[in-house]
Structure formats: structure tokens, C-alpha cells
Design a protein around this motif. Structure first.
Motif, PDB file in Angstrom:
ATOM      1  N   GLY A  84      -5.576 -10.250  13.888  1.00 28.17           N
ATOM      2  CA  GLY A  84      -4.259 -10.873  14.028  1.00 28.17           C
ATOM      3  C   GLY A  84      -3.427 -10.671  12.766  1.00 28.17           C
ATOM      4  N   ALA A  85      -2.345 -11.423  12.673  1.00 24.10           N
ATOM      5  CA  ALA A  85      -1.422 -11.232  11.547  1.00 24.10           C
ATOM      6  C   ALA A  85      -2.108 -11.590  10.231  1.00 24.10           C
ATOM      7  CB  ALA A  85      -0.193 -12.100  11.747  1.00 24.10           C
ATOM      8  N   VAL A  86      -1.844 -10.777   9.209  1.00 23.37           N
ATOM      9  CA  VAL A  86      -2.326 -11.117   7.864  1.00 23.37           C
ATOM     10  C   VAL A  86      -1.108 -11.186   6.942  1.00 23.37           C
ATOM     11  CG1 VAL A  86      -4.616 -10.096   8.115  1.00 23.37           C
ATOM     12  CG2 VAL A  86      -2.735  -8.676   7.294  1.00 23.37           C
ATOM     13  N   ASP A  87      -1.298 -11.789   5.776  1.00 18.35           N
ATOM     14  CA  ASP A  87      -0.171 -11.887   4.853  1.00 18.35           C
ATOM     15  C   ASP A  87      -0.051 -10.637   4.000  1.00 18.35           C
ATOM     16  OD1 ASP A  87       0.583 -14.863   5.230  1.00 18.35           O
ATOM     17  OD2 ASP A  87      -1.601 -14.825   5.090  1.00 18.35           O
ATOM     18  N   PHE A  88      -1.193 -10.077   3.637  1.00 15.36           N
ATOM     19  CA  PHE A  88      -1.175  -8.912   2.744  1.00 15.36           C
ATOM     20  C   PHE A  88      -2.090  -7.802   3.257  1.00 15.36           C
ATOM     21  CE2 PHE A  88      -0.296 -12.629   0.205  1.00 15.36           C
ATOM     22  CZ  PHE A  88       0.772 -12.237  -0.583  1.00 15.36           C
ATOM     23  N   LEU A  89      -1.621  -6.572   3.104  1.00 16.66           N
ATOM     24  CA  LEU A  89      -2.491  -5.422   3.318  1.00 16.66           C
ATOM     25  C   LEU A  89      -2.818  -4.884   1.923  1.00 16.66           C
ATOM     26  CD1 LEU A  89      -3.734  -3.363   5.350  1.00 16.66           C
ATOM     27  CD2 LEU A  89      -1.706  -1.979   4.973  1.00 16.66           C
ATOM     28  N   ALA A  90      -4.100  -4.837   1.573  1.00 22.58           N
ATOM     29  CA  ALA A  90      -4.466  -4.371   0.235  1.00 22.58           C
ATOM     30  C   ALA A  90      -4.745  -2.876   0.266  1.00 22.58           C
ATOM     31  CB  ALA A  90      -5.713  -5.117  -0.239  1.00 22.58           C
ATOM     32  N   GLN A  91      -4.394  -2.185  -0.806  1.00 21.45           N
ATOM     33  CA  GLN A  91      -4.678  -0.756  -0.912  1.00 21.45           C
ATOM     34  C   GLN A  91      -5.254  -0.446  -2.291  1.00 21.45           C
ATOM     35  OE1 GLN A  91      -1.064   1.360   0.202  1.00 21.45           O
ATOM     36  NE2 GLN A  91      -1.650   1.183   2.342  1.00 21.45           N
ATOM     37  N   GLY A  92      -6.109   0.560  -2.319  1.00 16.84           N
ATOM     38  CA  GLY A  92      -6.769   0.921  -3.582  1.00 16.84           C
ATOM     39  C   GLY A  92      -5.992   1.968  -4.376  1.00 16.84           C
ATOM     40  N   THR A  93      -4.671   1.919  -4.319  1.00 12.85           N
ATOM     41  CA  THR A  93      -3.833   2.858  -5.078  1.00 12.85           C
ATOM     42  C   THR A  93      -4.136   2.753  -6.570  1.00 12.85           C
ATOM     43  OG1 THR A  93      -2.136   2.151  -3.540  1.00 12.85           O
ATOM     44  CG2 THR A  93      -1.420   3.545  -5.380  1.00 12.85           C
ATOM     45  N   ILE A  94      -4.280   3.888  -7.262  1.00 14.46           N
ATOM     46  CA  ILE A  94      -4.487   3.823  -8.712  1.00 14.46           C
ATOM     47  C   ILE A  94      -3.331   4.542  -9.430  1.00 14.46           C
ATOM     48  CG2 ILE A  94      -6.982   3.628  -8.371  1.00 14.46           C
ATOM     49  CD1 ILE A  94      -7.280   6.442  -9.533  1.00 14.46           C
ATOM     50  N   TYR A  95      -3.290   4.422 -10.753  1.00 12.37           N
ATOM     51  CA  TYR A  95      -2.103   4.874 -11.490  1.00 12.37           C
ATOM     52  C   TYR A  95      -1.764   6.357 -11.286  1.00 12.37           C
ATOM     53  CZ  TYR A  95       1.515   4.790 -15.044  1.00 12.37           C
ATOM     54  OH  TYR A  95       2.719   4.882 -15.687  1.00 12.37           O
ATOM     55  N   PRO A  96      -2.751   7.264 -11.307  1.00  8.03           N
ATOM     56  CA  PRO A  96      -2.396   8.672 -11.050  1.00  8.03           C
ATOM     57  C   PRO A  96      -1.720   8.857  -9.683  1.00  8.03           C
ATOM     58  CG  PRO A  96      -4.577   8.546 -11.992  1.00  8.03           C
ATOM     59  CD  PRO A  96      -4.159   7.128 -11.710  1.00  8.03           C
ATOM     60  N   ASP A  97      -2.093   8.052  -8.667  1.00  5.79           N
ATOM     61  CA  ASP A  97      -1.411   8.142  -7.365  1.00  5.79           C
ATOM     62  C   ASP A  97       0.055   7.782  -7.537  1.00  5.79           C
ATOM     63  OD1 ASP A  97      -3.979   8.462  -6.361  1.00  5.79           O
ATOM     64  OD2 ASP A  97      -4.162   6.384  -5.692  1.00  5.79           O
ATOM     65  N   VAL A  98       0.307   6.753  -8.353  1.00  6.54           N
ATOM     66  CA  VAL A  98       1.685   6.287  -8.556  1.00  6.54           C
ATOM     67  C   VAL A  98       2.485   7.381  -9.255  1.00  6.54           C
ATOM     68  CG1 VAL A  98       3.111   4.557  -9.724  1.00  6.54           C
ATOM     69  CG2 VAL A  98       0.940   3.883  -8.709  1.00  6.54           C
ATOM     70  N   VAL A  99       1.904   7.943 -10.316  1.00  4.64           N
ATOM     71  CA  VAL A  99       2.615   8.974 -11.083  1.00  4.64           C
ATOM     72  C   VAL A  99       2.821  10.223 -10.218  1.00  4.64           C
ATOM     73  CG1 VAL A  99       2.515  10.469 -13.109  1.00  4.64           C
ATOM     74  CG2 VAL A  99       1.701   8.134 -13.262  1.00  4.64           C
ATOM     75  N   GLU A 100       1.764  10.609  -9.498  1.00  3.27           N
ATOM     76  CA  GLU A 100       1.854  11.847  -8.723  1.00  3.27           C
ATOM     77  C   GLU A 100       2.730  11.711  -7.491  1.00  3.27           C
ATOM     78  OE1 GLU A 100      -2.218  13.002  -8.214  1.00  3.27           O
ATOM     79  OE2 GLU A 100      -2.419  13.296 -10.373  1.00  3.27           O
ATOM     80  N   SER A 101       2.994  10.493  -7.051  1.00  2.00           N
ATOM     81  CA  SER A 101       3.918  10.346  -5.922  1.00  2.00           C
ATOM     82  C   SER A 101       5.355  10.356  -6.409  1.00  2.00           C
ATOM     83  CB  SER A 101       3.680   9.054  -5.164  1.00  2.00           C
ATOM     84  OG  SER A 101       2.341   8.777  -5.084  1.00  2.00           O
ATOM     85  N   GLY A 102       5.528  10.642  -7.717  1.00  5.20           N
ATOM     86  CA  GLY A 102       6.879  10.799  -8.239  1.00  5.20           C
ATOM     87  C   GLY A 102       7.510   9.481  -8.660  1.00  5.20           C
ATOM     88  N   LEU A 103       6.740   8.388  -8.610  1.00  2.00           N
ATOM     89  CA  LEU A 103       7.326   7.096  -8.973  1.00  2.00           C
ATOM     90  C   LEU A 103       7.313   6.887 -10.479  1.00  2.00           C
ATOM     91  CD1 LEU A 103       5.738   4.816  -6.253  1.00  2.00           C
ATOM     92  CD2 LEU A 103       8.001   5.824  -6.302  1.00  2.00           C
TER      93      LEU A 103
END
Ligand code: XMP
Length: 527
Positions: A320-339
């Protein structure tokens, strides 16, 4: 989190994430931002120091990445590396030119301090090997600067304006070939920028637990757990923070390595060390049915990815509905996605891609978003996650599906699982033996090693009988970034042991091949 912070301003060089990692190794938090980041935003972040990275351009060329003079007038120490060093001089009125010869590779650098070695080079010998990679060079210093190092071909290998706390280094201290690079960066962030060094994984874990509790309150969190390092550490951290408010869905797609599903369950499932709701979905047969008759690698990847979303969606509906979806994103993912930075290598992270569309949630939570991989591992150990999980080698999302050339069947999965298990067991045993005798890892220790099942069957003879069985290929590569790789020199006697065990113990195999191909022209996976 309210941390003292160094900003790494990215001019598109290839070592930029490395600069940030080295700063973090000095226990100082840092983040990478593009050179296009407005000065106002930089001021707001209140950095203790700024590092300008290398980059592929000539700073005097039209349209080259640049920065304003004001960046050097914030009263914050600035360190320019390679392109960053040249740009600093160029912007402040010095001169950068392209001489006849450039410098590339390990280079002898002479420190030229007048009386003693300055803060930046404290503890560094007068003569030291550094990693150079440049054509342009600083020809004339900007006002107020003095040369503090040179090489045979480069009159200004380093310069400083001490009264303004500006430092320019032509070589790359972040690269390990620079023998005292770590010391130089340590001197910069800890002595010149006066950072106290409070970035540690034990305090990260403590503070994250508090931050997660504040954010989640009594809300519910859902996490897709793959059993990989990132999602496992995210699960551990969330569990410590919010216990049973966390539900982890672990999809066993039948393409995992031998025993892997059970290992994940033993850590995160009932009776394991973490308090959470653990749902294991045994979807093996569903995947095998979908993959029946499919031989084209990209289609296999697509089917495996889509089926994951279907299975996860079904489970999410039950929850059913949840408040948060958690993801294991790490810093290189953030940098490499251009953010983050500038030198963006855009990768599709298909392991998590697409999930948000199928789950009823309010917000995404990414507890590892600020961490590099080695920091994620340290956090995992702090949380008590077993070492075999924390130091797992990379394993592709589509799993053994792309290590079986051609059609995937349950029978072929069993063959490759058993062969791969034997191969890893023998290689690991040899590494451990070497380490015990020599106190260090062998030079040939691979960064990724696995067995794959070729689609080739050939004639053999076993116990006077003709066989017509599969050939297993074993592969081992050394790589830093997984973008390029070389075959690792596994000792021949280890390969022979592996060959003999696989043929004796794994039914359906009568040949073992070693894949020597480097990347490029090959890829690491065979499909
Ligand atoms: P290649 O084969 O592209 O592999 O040289 C480089 C690294 O990426 C992993 N890899 C994948 N990981 N989904 C993933 O999550 C994939 O489809 C995939 N293909 C390759 C591979 O194991 C290696 O570490």
C-alpha cells in the motif's frame, strides 16, 4: 548536515572525483560543483577552502571554462590544480602559454622554497616525483605570487601568494603517482584551510540515524534491496534508524550467484541482525519463462529490468501507500548524472530507474547520497554488515542473465553458478595464501572476476566416453574505473586447479577457457 566543507570546482578534468575522495580521506567533507556555479551560491555554502580542478581546455582560448576574479577575493584559501592553476594566474594577470614541449607522466619536481619548505610542502622532500599531464604552462606569475617548485621543463610547477592564501600546482597531487600528493592535500585542507577533520564514518552513521528519524517521523519507508553494497548499507542504516517502519523487498530473479539469495536473507531476513520487514520474492521461474528463447543481449537486459519493475510493483501494491521510497544512490551517481560536477559521464542506473513511477510514495530518501563507494563500505562495517557483503565485487543488475551467452535456462544458470563459485573460491584462496605469506595483496589481484557460460559445445573425452558439453569462460580484470580494463595475470597453476575442479565437479562442462581480452576492445561482461 552542518559540516565544515571544501568545494571542488570542476573544470572538466578526468581526476575530479579523485580530488574529492582524497580530501575526504583527510577527514574533511567536500563536494564537487561545476565552474558555472554562481559566486553567490559558493558564498552561501561558506566553504573553508576551494580547489579548482584540472580540465582539457586552454584557459586563454575563447569560450574556455573560467571564473571571476572575485572567487579569489572571498578571503577563502584557493588551490588551483593543473588547469585550475593556470586559470588562477590567467585571471589574476599572469601569463599562460603553450611551449614547444609539454610534460606527461612521472616527473621529478624540485621544491624551490627560499629558506624552508612552506606550509603546502611541509614534510615533502626537496626533490619528489609528481604526476604531470599538461601542454600549457605558466610563463609569468600574477602579482604577489612566488614560485615554490619547478621541473626541468616547467619553470613554475607550483606557486603561491601566501598573504592572499592562493596556491597553484601544475601537477596532480590527487593521483597516487605523485609520491607526496596526499601530504600536500592534507597540508592544504588541514593546515592552510584549518579544517579540523571531523568527517568520519562513525559520526556519519550516528548523524544519519538522527537525520533519518527526524525526516521520517513515524512514516513508512520502502526499499528495493538487491543485495549489492549500496542497497545493503542503505537498508542497514535505515533499519538502525527506524526499525520496522522499513520494509525491504528483495527480488530473487534466479540470476544471482550461488547461495547469494540465502546470504542476503540471512543478514536482513528473520533471525538476522537487523530489525526490519524483509520480503523475499522468489521470482526465479517467472524470469526463466520470460527469458525462454531470447538470445539477444539487449533484449535480455530489457526483459530482466522490466520484470523487476513488474514484481516490485506487485509487492508495493500489497504494502500500500508508503511515505518514502528509499534508494541507494551514492555520490558518484549524483556527480555522473550531471547534478554535481562538470565532467559528466551519463550512465543509466537501471537498477533503480523507473521504480518511482510504480510506487505510491510522497518523497524519495537517499541516505548515502553524499558518500563515495569506499565510504559506503566503511559505513557498512560500522553498521556491522558482514565483510563478504561489504566487499562484494561489482555484480551487474541483470546478473547471470548476461553471463550466459545466448538463451538463459535454469540448467545453464546452475552450471554457471557452480563454475563461478569454484573459480572465485580458488582465486580467493590464492589471494589469502599470498597475503599470509607476504603481508600484502598480490599484484595480480583482480578487481572483478567471474565465470561465464559460452554458447559453445564441443567434443571431449572423459573416462573413455565421448562428451559433447559446454565451454565455461573465466575472466579476471584489473581496472580502476571499470571504463577501461586489463586482463589480470592469475597464476597458471591456479587456472589449472580451477579448470580441473570445474570439469570434475560441474556436470555439463568439458572445457574451460580464460578470456584474455582487455577493454577496449572487449567489455568486462561478455554480453
Ligand atoms: P562492461 O561490461 O560494460 O562492464 O565493461 C563495466 C561494469 O559494469 C557492470 N555492468 C553492468 N551493471 N547493469 C549493471 O548494473 C548492466 O547491465 C551491466 N553491464 C555491465 C560490469 O559488471 C562491470 O563492473
Amino acid at each position: 548536515m552542518d559540516q565544515e566543507k571544501i568545494l571542488v570546482i570542476d573544470f572538466g578534468g578526468q581526476y575530479n572525483q579523485l580530488v574529492a575522495r582524497r580530501v575526504r580521506e583527510c577527514n574533511v567533507y567536500c563536494e564537487i560543483y561545476s565552474y558555472k556555479t554562481p559566486l553567490e551560491k559558493i558564498k552561501e555554502m561558506n566553504p573553508k577552502g576551494i580547489i579548482l580542478t584540472g580540465g582539457p581546455n586552454s584557459c586563454y582560448a575563447e569560450g574556455a571554462p573560467t571564473c571571476g576574479k572575485e572567487l579569489f577575493e572571498l578571503g577563502v584559501p584557493v588551490l588551483g590544480l593543473c588547469y585550475g592553476a593556470q586559470l588562477m594566474m590567467h585571471v589574476l594577470g599572469g601569463e599562460v602559454k603553450r611551449p614547444e614541449v609539454g610534460e606527461y607522466g612521472k616527473t621529478n619536481v624540485l621544491i624551490t622554497g627560499a629558506t624552508s619548505k612552506d606550509e603546502l610542502f611541509e614534510g615533502v622532500p626537496w626533490e619528489t616525483i609528481c604526476w604531470m599531464s599538461h601542454f600549457d604552462r605558466i610563463e609569468k606569475l600574477a602579482d604577489g605570487f612566488e614560485t615554490i617548485a619547478h621541473t626541468a621543463d616547467c619553470p613554475v610547477a607550483a606557486a603561491q601568494n601566501k598573504s592572499k592564501n592562493l596556491y597553484a600546482i601544475q601537477f596532480h597531487p590527487e593521483v597516487l603517482h605523485t609520491e607526496y600528493g596526499v601530504e600536500m592535500l592534507y597540508n592544504y585542507v588541514r593546515k592552510i584551510c584549518k579544517c579540523s577533520g571531523t568527517w568520519r564514518m562513525d559520526s556519519f552513521v550516528e548523524e544519519s540515524i538522527k537525520a533519518i528519524r527526524d525526516k521520517v517521523g513515524d512514516g513508512k519507508v520502502l526499499l528495493a534491496l538487491s543485495g549489492g553494497v549500496d542497497s545493503s548499507v542503505a537498508a542497514g542504516l535505515l533499519s538502525r534508524a527506524i526499525g520496522k517502519q522499513l520494509t525491504c523487498v528483495f527480488v530473487d530473479h534466479g540470476l544471482l550467484r550461488k547461495n547469494e539469495g540465502d546470504e542476503v536473507e540471512s543478514v536482513f531476513g528473520e533471525g538476522g541482525q537487523f530489525d526490519l520487514n524483509f520480503i523475499r520474492v522468489n521470482a526465479q521461474q517467472r524470469y526463466y519463462d520470460k527469458l525462454a528463447g531470447v538470445t539477444e543481449p539487449e533484449r535480455k537486459r530489457k526483459i530482466i529490468g522490466e520484470e523487476f519493475i513488474r514484481v516490485f510493483e506487485e509487492e508495493a501494491k500489497k504494502i500500500g501507500a508508503v511515505d518514502f521510497l528509499a534508494q541507494g544512490t551514492i555520490y558518484p551517481d549524483v556527480v555522473e548524472s550531471g547534478l554535481g560536477g562538470e565532467s559528466a559521464v551519463i550512465k543509466s542506473h537501471h537498477n533503480v530507474g523507473g521504480l518511482p513511477d510504480f510506487v505510491d510514495f510522497k518523497e524519495i530518501i537517499e541516505p548515502l547520497r553524499d558518500l563515495f563507494k569506499d565510504e559506503v563500505r566503511k559505513a557498512g562495517l560500522e553498521l556491522g554488515i558482514p565483510e563478504n557483503l561489504v566487499f562484494r565485487q561489482p555484480f551487474p543488475g541483470p546478473g547471470l542473465g548476461i553471463r550466459i551467452i545466448g538463451e538463459v535456462t535454469a540448467e545453464k544458470v546452475a552450471i554457471v553458478q557452480d563454475a563461478d563459485f569454484i573459480y572465485r573460491e580458488e582465486v580467493d584462496a590464492e589471494i589469502a595464501r599470498y597475503k599470509e605469506q607476504n603481508g600484502k595483496d598480490p599484484k595480480w589481484k583482480p578487481d572483478q572476476y567471474f565465470a561465464a557460460l559460452t554458447n559453445m559445445r564441443s567434443v571431449g573425452v572423459m573416462g573413455d566416453e565421448r562428451t559433447y558439453d559446454y565451454a565455461v569462460a573465466v575472466r579476471a580484470v584489473k581496472t580502476v574505473d571499470f571504463m577501461t580494463a586489463e586482463s589480470a595475470e592469475i597464476p597458471f597453476e591456479v587456472l589449472q586447479r580451477v579448470m580441473s575442479r570445474i570439469i570434475n565437479e560441474v556436470k555439463g562442462v568439458n572445457r574451460v577457457l580464460f578470456d584474455l581480452t582487455s577493454k577496449p576492445p572487449g567489455t568486462i561482461e561478455m554480453e
